[in-house]
Motif scaffolding. Structure first.
Motif, PDB file in Angstrom:
ATOM      1  N   VAL A 191      70.506 -24.937  -4.697  1.00  0.00           N
ATOM      2  CA  VAL A 191      71.300 -24.872  -5.917  1.00  0.00           C
ATOM      3  C   VAL A 191      72.639 -24.222  -5.594  1.00  0.00           C
ATOM      4  CG1 VAL A 191      69.341 -24.827  -7.494  1.00  0.00           C
ATOM      5  CG2 VAL A 191      70.223 -22.668  -6.585  1.00  0.00           C
ATOM      6  N   ALA A 192      73.668 -24.671  -6.271  1.00  0.00           N
ATOM      7  CA  ALA A 192      75.016 -24.125  -6.102  1.00  0.00           C
ATOM      8  C   ALA A 192      75.400 -23.335  -7.354  1.00  0.00           C
ATOM      9  CB  ALA A 192      76.004 -25.260  -5.863  1.00  0.00           C
ATOM     10  N   GLY A 193      76.559 -22.658  -7.295  1.00  0.00           N
ATOM     11  CA  GLY A 193      77.043 -21.911  -8.437  1.00  0.00           C
ATOM     12  C   GLY A 193      76.359 -20.578  -8.638  1.00  0.00           C
ATOM     13  N   VAL A 194      75.779 -20.015  -7.567  1.00  0.00           N
ATOM     14  CA  VAL A 194      75.070 -18.737  -7.653  1.00  0.00           C
ATOM     15  C   VAL A 194      76.045 -17.597  -7.354  1.00  0.00           C
ATOM     16  CG1 VAL A 194      73.175 -17.339  -6.738  1.00  0.00           C
ATOM     17  CG2 VAL A 194      72.900 -19.825  -6.957  1.00  0.00           C
ATOM     18  N   ASP A 195      75.976 -16.549  -8.156  1.00  0.00           N
ATOM     19  CA  ASP A 195      76.788 -15.354  -7.938  1.00  0.00           C
ATOM     20  C   ASP A 195      76.048 -14.450  -6.955  1.00  0.00           C
ATOM     21  OD1 ASP A 195      78.203 -13.000  -7.982  1.00  0.00           O
ATOM     22  OD2 ASP A 195      78.314 -12.846 -10.172  1.00  0.00           O
ATOM     23  N   TYR A 196      76.500 -14.442  -5.706  1.00  0.00           N
ATOM     24  CA  TYR A 196      75.821 -13.671  -4.653  1.00  0.00           C
ATOM     25  C   TYR A 196      75.875 -12.162  -4.909  1.00  0.00           C
ATOM     26  CZ  TYR A 196      74.347 -16.950  -0.998  1.00  0.00           C
ATOM     27  OH  TYR A 196      73.675 -17.892  -0.266  1.00  0.00           O
ATOM     28  N   ASN A 197      76.850 -11.723  -5.693  1.00  0.00           N
ATOM     29  CA  ASN A 197      76.945 -10.291  -5.972  1.00  0.00           C
ATOM     30  C   ASN A 197      75.834  -9.817  -6.898  1.00  0.00           C
ATOM     31  OD1 ASN A 197      79.372  -9.777  -4.466  1.00  0.00           O
ATOM     32  ND2 ASN A 197      80.506 -10.843  -6.074  1.00  0.00           N
ATOM     33  N   LYS A 198      75.259 -10.705  -7.661  1.00  0.00           N
ATOM     34  CA  LYS A 198      74.182 -10.369  -8.599  1.00  0.00           C
ATOM     35  C   LYS A 198      72.835 -10.967  -8.203  1.00  0.00           C
ATOM     36  CE  LYS A 198      75.082 -11.300 -12.858  1.00  0.00           C
ATOM     37  NZ  LYS A 198      75.541 -12.094 -14.005  1.00  0.00           N
ATOM     38  N   ALA A 199      72.857 -11.957  -7.331  1.00  0.00           N
ATOM     39  CA  ALA A 199      71.662 -12.772  -7.087  1.00  0.00           C
ATOM     40  C   ALA A 199      70.520 -11.984  -6.453  1.00  0.00           C
ATOM     41  CB  ALA A 199      72.019 -13.956  -6.193  1.00  0.00           C
ATOM     42  N   ILE A 200      69.293 -12.396  -6.804  1.00  0.00           N
ATOM     43  CA  ILE A 200      68.092 -11.864  -6.165  1.00  0.00           C
ATOM     44  C   ILE A 200      67.609 -12.883  -5.133  1.00  0.00           C
ATOM     45  CG2 ILE A 200      67.401 -10.464  -8.143  1.00  0.00           C
ATOM     46  CD1 ILE A 200      65.355 -12.705  -8.813  1.00  0.00           C
ATOM     47  N   ASN A 208      57.937  -9.149  -5.875  1.00  0.00           N
ATOM     48  CA  ASN A 208      57.931  -9.269  -7.334  1.00  0.00           C
ATOM     49  C   ASN A 208      59.051  -8.399  -7.907  1.00  0.00           C
ATOM     50  OD1 ASN A 208      57.096 -10.194  -9.796  1.00  0.00           O
ATOM     51  ND2 ASN A 208      55.216  -8.995  -9.872  1.00  0.00           N
ATOM     52  N   ILE A 209      60.269  -8.893  -7.809  1.00  0.00           N
ATOM     53  CA  ILE A 209      61.470  -8.122  -8.132  1.00  0.00           C
ATOM     54  C   ILE A 209      61.603  -7.917  -9.635  1.00  0.00           C
ATOM     55  CG2 ILE A 209      64.000  -8.125  -7.979  1.00  0.00           C
ATOM     56  CD1 ILE A 209      63.689  -9.808  -5.406  1.00  0.00           C
ATOM     57  N   LYS A 210      62.002  -6.705 -10.010  1.00  0.00           N
ATOM     58  CA  LYS A 210      62.252  -6.399 -11.426  1.00  0.00           C
ATOM     59  C   LYS A 210      63.568  -7.032 -11.852  1.00  0.00           C
ATOM     60  CE  LYS A 210      61.526  -3.923 -15.284  1.00  0.00           C
ATOM     61  NZ  LYS A 210      62.566  -4.532 -16.143  1.00  0.00           N
ATOM     62  N   VAL A 211      63.509  -7.807 -12.935  1.00  0.00           N
ATOM     63  CA  VAL A 211      64.688  -8.445 -13.507  1.00  0.00           C
ATOM     64  C   VAL A 211      64.734  -8.081 -15.000  1.00  0.00           C
ATOM     65  CG1 VAL A 211      64.731 -10.333 -11.829  1.00  0.00           C
ATOM     66  CG2 VAL A 211      63.389 -10.588 -13.930  1.00  0.00           C
ATOM     67  N   LYS A 213      64.147  -9.478 -17.794  1.00  0.00           N
ATOM     68  CA  LYS A 213      63.088  -9.925 -18.697  1.00  0.00           C
ATOM     69  C   LYS A 213      61.679  -9.650 -18.161  1.00  0.00           C
ATOM     70  CE  LYS A 213      65.866 -13.432 -21.043  1.00  0.00           C
ATOM     71  NZ  LYS A 213      65.959 -14.842 -21.498  1.00  0.00           N
ATOM     72  N   GLY A 214      61.573  -8.922 -17.050  1.00  0.00           N
ATOM     73  CA  GLY A 214      60.255  -8.608 -16.501  1.00  0.00           C
ATOM     74  C   GLY A 214      60.280  -8.606 -14.992  1.00  0.00           C
ATOM     75  N   PHE A 215      59.159  -8.999 -14.391  1.00  0.00           N
ATOM     76  CA  PHE A 215      59.063  -9.125 -12.938  1.00  0.00           C
ATOM     77  C   PHE A 215      59.055 -10.608 -12.585  1.00  0.00           C
ATOM     78  CE2 PHE A 215      57.524  -4.886 -13.742  1.00  0.00           C
ATOM     79  CZ  PHE A 215      58.078  -4.147 -12.708  1.00  0.00           C
ATOM     80  N   ILE A 216      59.864 -10.980 -11.599  1.00  0.00           N
ATOM     81  CA  ILE A 216      60.182 -12.395 -11.385  1.00  0.00           C
ATOM     82  C   ILE A 216      58.959 -13.250 -11.074  1.00  0.00           C
ATOM     83  CG2 ILE A 216      60.731 -12.196  -8.915  1.00  0.00           C
ATOM     84  CD1 ILE A 216      62.705 -14.229 -11.555  1.00  0.00           C
ATOM     85  N   GLU A 280      67.447 -19.002 -16.721  1.00  0.00           N
ATOM     86  CA  GLU A 280      66.998 -18.101 -17.785  1.00  0.00           C
ATOM     87  C   GLU A 280      66.560 -16.730 -17.277  1.00  0.00           C
ATOM     88  OE1 GLU A 280      63.758 -17.940 -21.488  1.00  0.00           O
ATOM     89  OE2 GLU A 280      64.109 -19.815 -20.392  1.00  0.00           O
ATOM     90  N   TYR A 281      65.930 -16.678 -16.089  1.00  0.00           N
ATOM     91  CA  TYR A 281      65.286 -15.435 -15.669  1.00  0.00           C
ATOM     92  C   TYR A 281      65.873 -14.765 -14.423  1.00  0.00           C
ATOM     93  CZ  TYR A 281      61.621 -16.767 -18.955  1.00  0.00           C
ATOM     94  OH  TYR A 281      60.920 -17.110 -20.086  1.00  0.00           O
ATOM     95  N   ALA A 282      66.580 -15.485 -13.572  1.00  0.00           N
ATOM     96  CA  ALA A 282      67.022 -14.926 -12.289  1.00  0.00           C
ATOM     97  C   ALA A 282      68.480 -14.494 -12.357  1.00  0.00           C
ATOM     98  CB  ALA A 282      66.827 -15.951 -11.173  1.00  0.00           C
ATOM     99  N   PRO A 283      68.766 -13.204 -12.228  1.00  0.00           N
ATOM    100  CA  PRO A 283      70.156 -12.721 -12.238  1.00  0.00           C
ATOM    101  C   PRO A 283      70.985 -13.407 -11.153  1.00  0.00           C
ATOM    102  CG  PRO A 283      68.623 -10.885 -12.385  1.00  0.00           C
ATOM    103  CD  PRO A 283      67.795 -12.102 -12.079  1.00  0.00           C
ATOM    104  N   GLY A 284      72.192 -13.804 -11.529  1.00  0.00           N
ATOM    105  CA  GLY A 284      73.088 -14.480 -10.597  1.00  0.00           C
ATOM    106  C   GLY A 284      72.956 -15.985 -10.602  1.00  0.00           C
TER     107      GLY A 284
END
Length: 437
Positions: A191-200, A208-211, A213-216, A280-284
């Motif tokens: 996928v393109a258009g991802v913000d690497y500064n925020k991305a998990i 199981n990273i905390k995001v 809305k919960g844990f990914i 919807e759920y993954a930052p960045g």
């Protein structure tokens, strides 16, 4: 089932060589280089238009594990991302030798093959084998020029599924003992258009990273229908692009053409839901979009062949050094994807894998029983279901391929069957090629 009788016809012999390698993935690449370095005339057959198999056409994110080897290390060094090639990827990408730049890797592998005068036949499919009793003397192939024969003194099956060995009549087992179940298949995508500064970047099932809305991983488990439900995201060498390993399909026999075609359709139809979840759920990933998909699905497990030796999970857990080693410094965990759904199988180990030493693969594991002039390289070598989940890693397959290529070369020089060739002579050549125990 209806059938027809194909008319009898003469099939021309178009090529002859010392060592024929079937399959241009990491194992076949290693086999071709190993045999060529040992002075053999080598032909490599590849059904696609690109060298690298799952590493390139399969859009794999990275070289898993921490294996070492002269061909592997040379390739990784030459294909590594450099600052002059790109503008920004983050420190993690630039420092890693394992993250794959697919175009640079495919070109690097092609250059290395041509440097060793390996003849490559692209767009060519193995259709059948040429046998004389229990001796394999060549393969029948088909391509734009029609149906023809390639003869060789030794043939290395690096097709992944062991298509040549199966056609030659080597005994095999599908999947694991008892129920023949196999690991799921996957279609990799980016996928393109991802913000690497925020991305998990959860790189393992246990991440199981905390995001917000919960844990990914928990969110994915609730969001997707079985067999989907895990999140694996990896940085790439293209700014704003992330490699995604989230499509998932269980109960697929990768040796069945109908199931493979059906899987391709089902996996591709999962992509939209993957992107919706990430947005919807993954930052960045709020503005991510589909960039590209792999040109082949990832089939993790099919045939396990009966060989002179069967590699076990104990061999790997104990980091066994075999007397007849032909591949060394191999390292990975027991990466068994859930046979019934998403995530890790109950028998798999990733973060819990305790063994830190590197192990070897024996010569006997690449020599199939009952058929002469044939060797195996890659995930179809002799081994158990659990052991296979470790040695199926691409870097290990490459090392095994180099070893198989040298086995074929020394057997030819010795004018003997591979199984009767002294392993000391094979190891001497491998050491001259830079292999260390």
């Amino acid at each position: 089932m209806k059938s027809i009788i194909e008319p009898v016809r003469e099939i021309p012999v178009s090529e002859e060589c010392d060592v024929l390698v079937c399959g241009g993935g990491p194992a076949g690449f290693g086999a071709a280089i190993g045999a060529a370095k040992a002075g053999q005339a080598v032909i490599l057959i590849e059904r696609n238009n690109i060298i690298g198999g799952m590493a390139t056409a399969g859009l794999m994110s990275h070289w898993t594990g921490d294996s070492e080897g002269p061909v592997l290390d040379d390739m990784l060094s030459r294909a590594k991302v450099s600052e002059k090639d790109y503008n920004y990827y983050g420190e993690k990408v630039l420092k890693s030798k394992f993250i794959i730049d697919h175009e640079k890797l495919s070109l690097t592998m092609l250059k290395m093959l041509t440097e060793h005068d390996v003849k490559i036949m692209f767009y060519t499919q193995v259709c059948d084998v040429v046998m004389e009793e229990q001796e394999l003397n060549g393969v029948i192939v088909e391509n734009k020029s029609g149906r023809h024969v390639v003869l060789a003194k030794k043939i290395i099956d690096a097709t992944g599924d062991g298509d040549v060995a199966a056609k030659a009549g080597v005994t095999y087992q599908i999947g694991r003992d008892g129920d023949n179940a196999m690991q799921p298949v996957t279609l990799m995508l980016q996928v393109a258009g991802v913000d690497y500064n925020k991305a998990i970047f959860p790189g393992e099932f246990e991440d199981n990273i905390k995001v917000p809305k919960g844990f990914i991983q928990d969110l994915a488990h609730d969001y997707f229908e079985n067999p989907m439900g895990h999140v694996l995201l990896y940085p790439s060498t293209i700014d704003g692009v992330v490699t995604v390993n989230m499509t998932n399909l269980t109960g697929v026999d990768g040796t069945d053409d109908k199931q493979v075609s059906s899987s391709e359709v089902k996996l591709r139809l999962q992509i939209d839901k993957v992107i919706d979840f990430l947005r919807e759920y993954a930052p960045g990933y709020e503005d991510c979009r589909l960039y590209r998909t792999a040109s082949m699905i990832g089939v993790r497990e099919t045939r396990h062949f009966a060989c002179e030796y069967t590699v076990t999970e104990q061999d790997i857990s104990e980091a066994r050094v075999f007397d007849d080693w032909i591949a060394t410094r191999c390292y990975f965990n027991f990466d068994i994807h859930n046979i019934e759904g998403a995530g890790l199988d109950k028998n798999g180990k990733q973060n819990e894998f305790q063994q830190k030493k590197k192990y070897t693969i024996p010569m006997g594991a690449v020599i199939p029983l009952s058929v002469e002039n044939l060797l195996l390289a890659g995930r179809s070598i002799g081994g158990t279901h659990v052991a296979h989940s470790n040695y199926r890693a691409m870097a290990i397959c490459l090392n095994v391929g180099q070893g198989a290529g040298v086995c074929a070369a020394i057997a030819n020089k010795n004018n003997s069957p591979v199984r009767k060739t002294p392993y000391e002579k094979i190891q001497q050549e491998l050491i001259e090629q830079g292999v260390e125990v």
